[in-house]
Design a protein around this motif. Structure first.
Motif, mmCIF file in Angstrom:
data_model
loop_
_atom_site.group_PDB
_atom_site.id
_atom_site.type_symbol
_atom_site.label_atom_id
_atom_site.label_comp_id
_atom_site.label_asym_id
_atom_site.label_seq_id
_atom_site.Cartn_x
_atom_site.Cartn_y
_atom_site.Cartn_z
ATOM 1 N N ALA A 444 -172.072 -74.936 66.529
ATOM 2 C CA ALA A 444 -170.763 -75.355 66.012
ATOM 3 C C ALA A 444 -170.235 -76.569 66.759
ATOM 4 C CB ALA A 444 -169.786 -74.193 66.112
ATOM 5 N N LEU A 445 -170.405 -76.583 68.070
ATOM 6 C CA LEU A 445 -169.922 -77.730 68.856
ATOM 7 C C LEU A 445 -170.658 -79.007 68.488
ATOM 8 C CD1 LEU A 445 -169.538 -76.114 72.415
ATOM 9 C CD2 LEU A 445 -167.695 -76.855 70.906
ATOM 10 N N SER A 446 -171.934 -78.919 68.184
ATOM 11 C CA SER A 446 -172.713 -80.121 67.874
ATOM 12 C C SER A 446 -172.298 -80.744 66.549
ATOM 13 C CB SER A 446 -174.208 -79.791 67.858
ATOM 14 O OG SER A 446 -174.524 -78.939 66.773
ATOM 15 N N VAL A 451 -169.646 -86.050 68.768
ATOM 16 C CA VAL A 451 -170.583 -85.391 69.671
ATOM 17 C C VAL A 451 -171.984 -85.940 69.418
ATOM 18 C CG1 VAL A 451 -171.676 -83.200 70.315
ATOM 19 C CG2 VAL A 451 -169.218 -83.302 69.883
ATOM 20 N N SER A 452 -172.640 -86.387 70.471
ATOM 21 C CA SER A 452 -174.010 -86.879 70.356
ATOM 22 C C SER A 452 -175.001 -85.721 70.383
ATOM 23 C CB SER A 452 -174.327 -87.858 71.492
ATOM 24 O OG SER A 452 -175.690 -88.235 71.472
ATOM 25 N N ARG A 453 -174.809 -84.807 71.318
ATOM 26 C CA ARG A 453 -175.650 -83.613 71.387
ATOM 27 C C ARG A 453 -174.979 -82.587 72.282
ATOM 28 N NH1 ARG A 453 -177.908 -86.359 75.669
ATOM 29 N NH2 ARG A 453 -178.349 -85.016 77.463
ATOM 30 N N VAL A 454 -175.477 -81.373 72.247
ATOM 31 C CA VAL A 454 -174.999 -80.299 73.106
ATOM 32 C C VAL A 454 -176.193 -79.718 73.852
ATOM 33 C CG1 VAL A 454 -173.898 -78.023 73.204
ATOM 34 C CG2 VAL A 454 -173.066 -79.743 71.584
ATOM 35 N N ASP A 455 -176.068 -79.648 75.168
ATOM 36 C CA ASP A 455 -177.091 -79.015 76.002
ATOM 37 C C ASP A 455 -176.568 -77.644 76.419
ATOM 38 O OD1 ASP A 455 -178.278 -81.473 75.769
ATOM 39 O OD2 ASP A 455 -177.829 -82.109 77.825
ATOM 40 N N TYR A 461 -178.946 -79.291 70.962
ATOM 41 C CA TYR A 461 -178.388 -79.203 69.616
ATOM 42 C C TYR A 461 -177.848 -80.565 69.192
ATOM 43 C CZ TYR A 461 -178.599 -74.207 70.586
ATOM 44 O OH TYR A 461 -179.035 -72.943 70.904
ATOM 45 N N VAL A 462 -178.176 -80.970 67.955
ATOM 46 C CA VAL A 462 -177.712 -82.242 67.410
ATOM 47 C C VAL A 462 -177.336 -82.021 65.949
ATOM 48 C CG1 VAL A 462 -178.309 -84.630 66.850
ATOM 49 C CG2 VAL A 462 -179.159 -83.596 68.974
ATOM 50 N N ASP A 463 -176.149 -82.441 65.576
ATOM 51 C CA ASP A 463 -175.692 -82.377 64.177
ATOM 52 C C ASP A 463 -175.855 -80.990 63.559
ATOM 53 O OD1 ASP A 463 -174.971 -85.054 64.203
ATOM 54 O OD2 ASP A 463 -176.962 -85.721 63.578
ATOM 55 N N GLY A 464 -175.508 -79.968 64.310
ATOM 56 C CA GLY A 464 -175.508 -78.620 63.761
ATOM 57 C C GLY A 464 -176.848 -77.928 63.734
ATOM 58 N N ARG A 465 -177.822 -78.422 64.434
ATOM 59 C CA ARG A 465 -179.124 -77.746 64.457
ATOM 60 C C ARG A 465 -179.750 -77.872 65.842
ATOM 61 N NH1 ARG A 465 -183.279 -81.530 63.639
ATOM 62 N NH2 ARG A 465 -182.475 -83.646 63.235
ATOM 63 N N LYS A 466 -180.605 -76.894 66.169
ATOM 64 C CA LYS A 466 -181.315 -76.920 67.441
ATOM 65 C C LYS A 466 -182.530 -77.824 67.296
ATOM 66 C CE LYS A 466 -182.023 -73.096 69.798
ATOM 67 N NZ LYS A 466 -182.638 -71.823 70.283
ATOM 68 N N VAL A 488 -171.336 -80.962 76.456
ATOM 69 C CA VAL A 488 -171.143 -81.665 75.188
ATOM 70 C C VAL A 488 -171.157 -83.165 75.497
ATOM 71 C CG1 VAL A 488 -169.611 -81.997 73.224
ATOM 72 C CG2 VAL A 488 -169.781 -79.742 74.299
ATOM 73 N N VAL A 489 -172.237 -83.834 75.084
ATOM 74 C CA VAL A 489 -172.403 -85.258 75.390
ATOM 75 C C VAL A 489 -171.785 -86.078 74.259
ATOM 76 C CG1 VAL A 489 -174.041 -87.098 75.904
ATOM 77 C CG2 VAL A 489 -174.537 -84.747 76.633
ATOM 78 N N PRO A 490 -170.799 -86.909 74.544
ATOM 79 C CA PRO A 490 -170.117 -87.644 73.468
ATOM 80 C C PRO A 490 -170.879 -88.902 73.042
ATOM 81 C CG PRO A 490 -169.092 -88.154 75.559
ATOM 82 C CD PRO A 490 -170.168 -87.149 75.853
#
Length: 806
Positions: A444-446, A451-455, A461-466, A488-490
């Motif tokens: 959800a955060l991605s 948001v560029s990606r979530v670690d 995670y990028v654009d809602g997918r792992k 959360v990398v912006p």
């Protein structure tokens, strides 16, 4: 009270000067090296959510925001070539082994993570986190920056990150401060001689300034031993110390000369100067100190540091002006005019430039007042769209190494790794037990815009997918006891409006466990909420205290209200001009700074407190003389004209001198210091010209005798509790000018010799009755009033007053 103080200073002048010299030497010795004890940080609110997130990351996960960034550039080919990859991996290991480095990750250690490589593939990042206090980090990063700024056969390495950026901001400001002093001091010395007319008189502000600045250095060193004090407080110490010393010394020395020209013995003139100009200085210092003291309401150490410095420098400047300076004047006497280079006699009352200005304005109060108000509102209009932010590398000039490296990263990389938003779960349960919740939350955060990606513990995670599962090193980084956190990398600039929107969006995403959000963007959001929520209280305290002090001094309701409103109008115009220049970028090429679309949030708050205090400083000087003349003549227009005439040249000279000090500060290469110096220069000049020269006379002409109206209950209160000296004439009394104090055998000649050891001339009581002729000045409507003869009684300083009319 001030009369007794004046007499005491005259009697103990040599003791006062000796004690002052000892205090200066002790302060210089103990306060030396104060800059080494001060901090370059202090921009965070300890009670904010972002600060709580940082504390949890530090204590539980032994990690935090990366504050050291290495930019590795391949000399040939890409960062994936074998030679570059080998040296990049070795560089990462070398950095991770350094003392003070808690963690170091890179493009190569994270299995070629795409966001850590530039768009063209020629550059990659090494991210590290330094531990320790801000001062320890500052010292350590200086060593690491020099060590890792290198070039080999395969790569070149540049250093940046928040630690290096703020270190270079601090060192740049130190150099700028030295340069500003090298510019301001010689120019100020020349102007002082021109304004005071003699070398001896011109040295008086320097004596007061030395007392204030050196004493404040010692105070800051003591305060820094118990709490964090920002190094930026030194800028305020030198600028305010020298500037206010000039203001206060100019008014005291001018009053001393005026009383001696009226025939007073030098010792009597000192006492009278302390009673009048000293009283004004004391309460001016009080109002300015209150304006700066409200900075203690804000939790940022950066702002609180200016309160520490400001209160100390004002207390010591006021003390120097009403104690040390009168002692010097008592010793010098007529020798205050030695080494005179300009011999100009003051024009008779009613013939000066500022008298003509006041009369011109008061003949046309409505059109002139409306024109000036319209101009100030026009200048202030841009303030309505002010955007507030936090300082980053762009406050430095492009030639500074950390700014240059940051610009390359900003230009070449999709994500902003150093601006990671940390989402910290204090108690989520063991990460493996809640891995499905972490997975859905990270997904959800991605999806959040910006948001560029979530670690996370469960992967990338990028654009809602792992896009990739977690590697062991990554999983270990996000796991500790019964909790986890997500990075959360912006893809947007962290310290910007878009960065703020990103934080608010992240905080609004439903979470499976309680979280706190940190990182640079979150710090910006929290700082704005904290500071702006407390600003109304700070402004209210300044306004109320200022109103009460002016009411007690002048016995009026309308005059204090007018003073507060006009000062706010002047400051609005100043802030509007600052938005137009520094936020919008007009004149950026000429002034040499980079406009980033916002203004550092603490700068307007700091400028408001300082500029409001300085504006009230000039207001008190002007109103004191107007009130004095009104009590003598009961003629409102004459009082305004004579009051402006008596103070107009002094206020203009003081404003010009303090403007030189602030303008020298504006030569700084750091943009928010440049804004600070230029903004205060504009505020001082605008206040001393448009406000004092136009709006004050226009307003007081329109208000007439209502300026001094009080209801009976408040008049009784002011009569009992108002601030006045025992020798101050009552309202309505006709007071003659001071009689000549020269020897009876030669009554028409001023003393040409002055024995500074003549203690009996000060202490022996007695009085002399003699007729004196007093010119009452000009009536605004009927021209010059005929001279009047009064019988005056001259008393020794240990009597009820130095002189009084009979």
């Amino acid at each position: 009270m001030l009369e007794r103080l004046g007499r005491w200073v005259v009697r103990r002048r040599k003791v006062v000067l000796a004690a002052s010299a000892v205090a200066i030497v002790v302060s210089a010795v103990l306060g030396a090296g104060v800059a080494e004890r001060l901090s370059s940080g202090g921009f965070d609110d300890p009670g904010a959510e972002s600060s709580e997130a940082a504390r949890i990351l530090e204590s539980r996960f032994k990690t935090g925001d990366p504050n050291l960034v290495l930019l590795v550039t391949a000399r040939q080919g890409s960062v994936d070539s074998s030679a570059v990859a080998a040296q990049g991996a070795a560089l990462t290991e070398e950095l991770s082994a350094e003392r003070g480095i808690d963690q170091a990750l890179s493009y190569w250690s994270l299995f070629s993570a795409p966001p850590l490589r530039s768009r063209d593939g020629r550059q990659a990042l090494v991210l590290a986190r330094m531990t320790g206090t801000e001062d320890e980090i500052d010292d350590r990063v200086e060593v690491l920056s020099q060590k890792y700024t290198r070039s080999t056969d395969a790569i070149t390495v540049g250093v940046t990150g928040f630690a290096e950026v703020f270190r270079q901001i601090g060192t740049t400001i130190e150099r700028d401060l030295a340069r500003a002093e090298a510019i301001a001091i010689p120019v100020t010395l020349v102007l002082l001689v021109l304004v005071f007319g003699s070398v001896v008189a011109a040295s008086m502000p320097l004596a007061v300034g030395i007392v204030a600045v050196i004493g404040t250095f010692l105070v800051l060193r003591i305060v820094a031993s118990v709490t964090q004090v920002s190094i930026f407080a030194l800028n305020l110490t030198t600028a305010m110390g020298l500037g206010l010393a000039i203001d206060y010394a100019l008014f005291v020395v001018s009053r001393f000369r005026e009383e001696m020209r009226n025939g007073m013995h030098p010792h009597d003139a000192v006492v009278r100067s302390v009673q009048t100009a000293g009283r004004t200085v004391a309460f001016s210092a009080l109002t300015v100190a209150v304006s700066l003291a409200v900075l203690l309401l804000f939790p940022l150490a950066f702002l609180r540091s200016f309160a520490y410095a400001g209160i100390a420098v004002l207390a010591l400047t006021g003390l120097g002006a009403v104690v040390v300076l009168p002692a010097l004047l008592a010793v010098l006497g007529p020798r205050i005019d030695n080494l005179r280079i300009l011999r100009r006699e003051p024009k008779p009352v009613g013939e000066g430039f500022w008298h003509r200005v006041a009369m011109f304005v008061m003949r046309r109060p409505i059109p002139i007042g409306l024109a000036v108000v319209a101009l100030l509102l026009f200048l202030g209009a841009p303030f309505l769209r002010i955007e507030l932010g936090l300082p980053d590398d762009r406050v430095l000039p492009p030639e500074i190494s950390s700014r240059r490296v940051s610009d390359e990263i900003r230009k070449g990389f999709e994500s902003k790794e150093a601006g990671t938003v940390a989402v910290v779960a204090a108690e989520s349960g063991p990460p493996r037990a809640v891995s499905s919740s972490i997975d859905s939350y990270a997904t959800a955060l991605s999806k959040v815009d910006g948001v560029s990606r979530v670690d996370a513990f469960t992967g990338f995670y990028v654009d809602g997918r792992k896009v990739a599962p977690a590697v062991p090193q990554l999983a270990q980084r996000f796991s500790a006891q019964a909790s986890t956190w997500l990075a959360v990398v912006p893809s947007v600039e962290p310290l910007s409006e878009r960065g703020e929107r990103l934080v608010r969006a992240v905080r609004s995403v439903p979470s499976p466990f309680q979280v706190v959000v940190g990182g640079p963007s979150a710090q910006l959001v929290d700082a704005k909420e904290t500071l702006l929520s407390r600003m109304p209280l700070a402004a209210g305290i300044i306004g109320v205290v200022t109103f009460v002090v002016l009411f007690l001094m002048f016995g009026s309701l309308l005059v204090p209200l007018k003073a507060v409103v006009l000062n706010l109008l002047s400051l609005t115009a100043t802030f509007g001009a600052m938005v137009w220049i520094f936020q919008d970028g007009h004149l950026s090429g000429l002034l040499g700074f980079t406009a980033i679309g916002n203004i550092a949030i603490s700068t307007p708050i700091l400028m408001f407190c300082i500029a409001f205090g300085l504006s009230m400083d000039y207001e008190v000087f002007l109103l004191s003389r107007i009130k004095e003349e009104h009590d003598r003549t009961h003629d409102n227009q004459l009082a305004v004209a004579v009051g402006l005439e008596r103070t107009g040249r002094l206020v203009t000279a003081a404003a010009a001198l303090i403007a030189v000090v602030f303008l020298a500060t504006a030569t700084s290469k750091v943009s928010f210091i440049k804004l600070f110096g230029l903004g205060l220069t504009m505020a001082v000049i605008m206040d001393a010209t448009l406000i004092r020269g136009a709006l004050v006379p226009a307003f007081m002409r329109l208000a007439g005798e209502a300026n001094w109206w009080l209801p009976k209950s408040l008049r009784r209160f002011h009569t009992r509790f108002g601030i006045r000296e025992s020798g101050e004439p009552d309202a309505g009394a006709e007071v003659a000018g001071p009689p000549s104090l020269v020897d009876e055998s030669d009554p028409g000649e001023a003393p040409d010799a002055y024995d500074e050891t003549d203690e009996e001339a000060v202490e022996e009581p007695g009085e002399v009755r003699e007729p004196v002729t007093v010119a009452r000045g000009r009536n605004p409507r009927r021209g010059r009033v005929p001279a009047a003869t009064r019988t005056a009684v001259r008393r020794r300083p240990d009597g009820p007053s130095a002189w009084e009319a009979r």
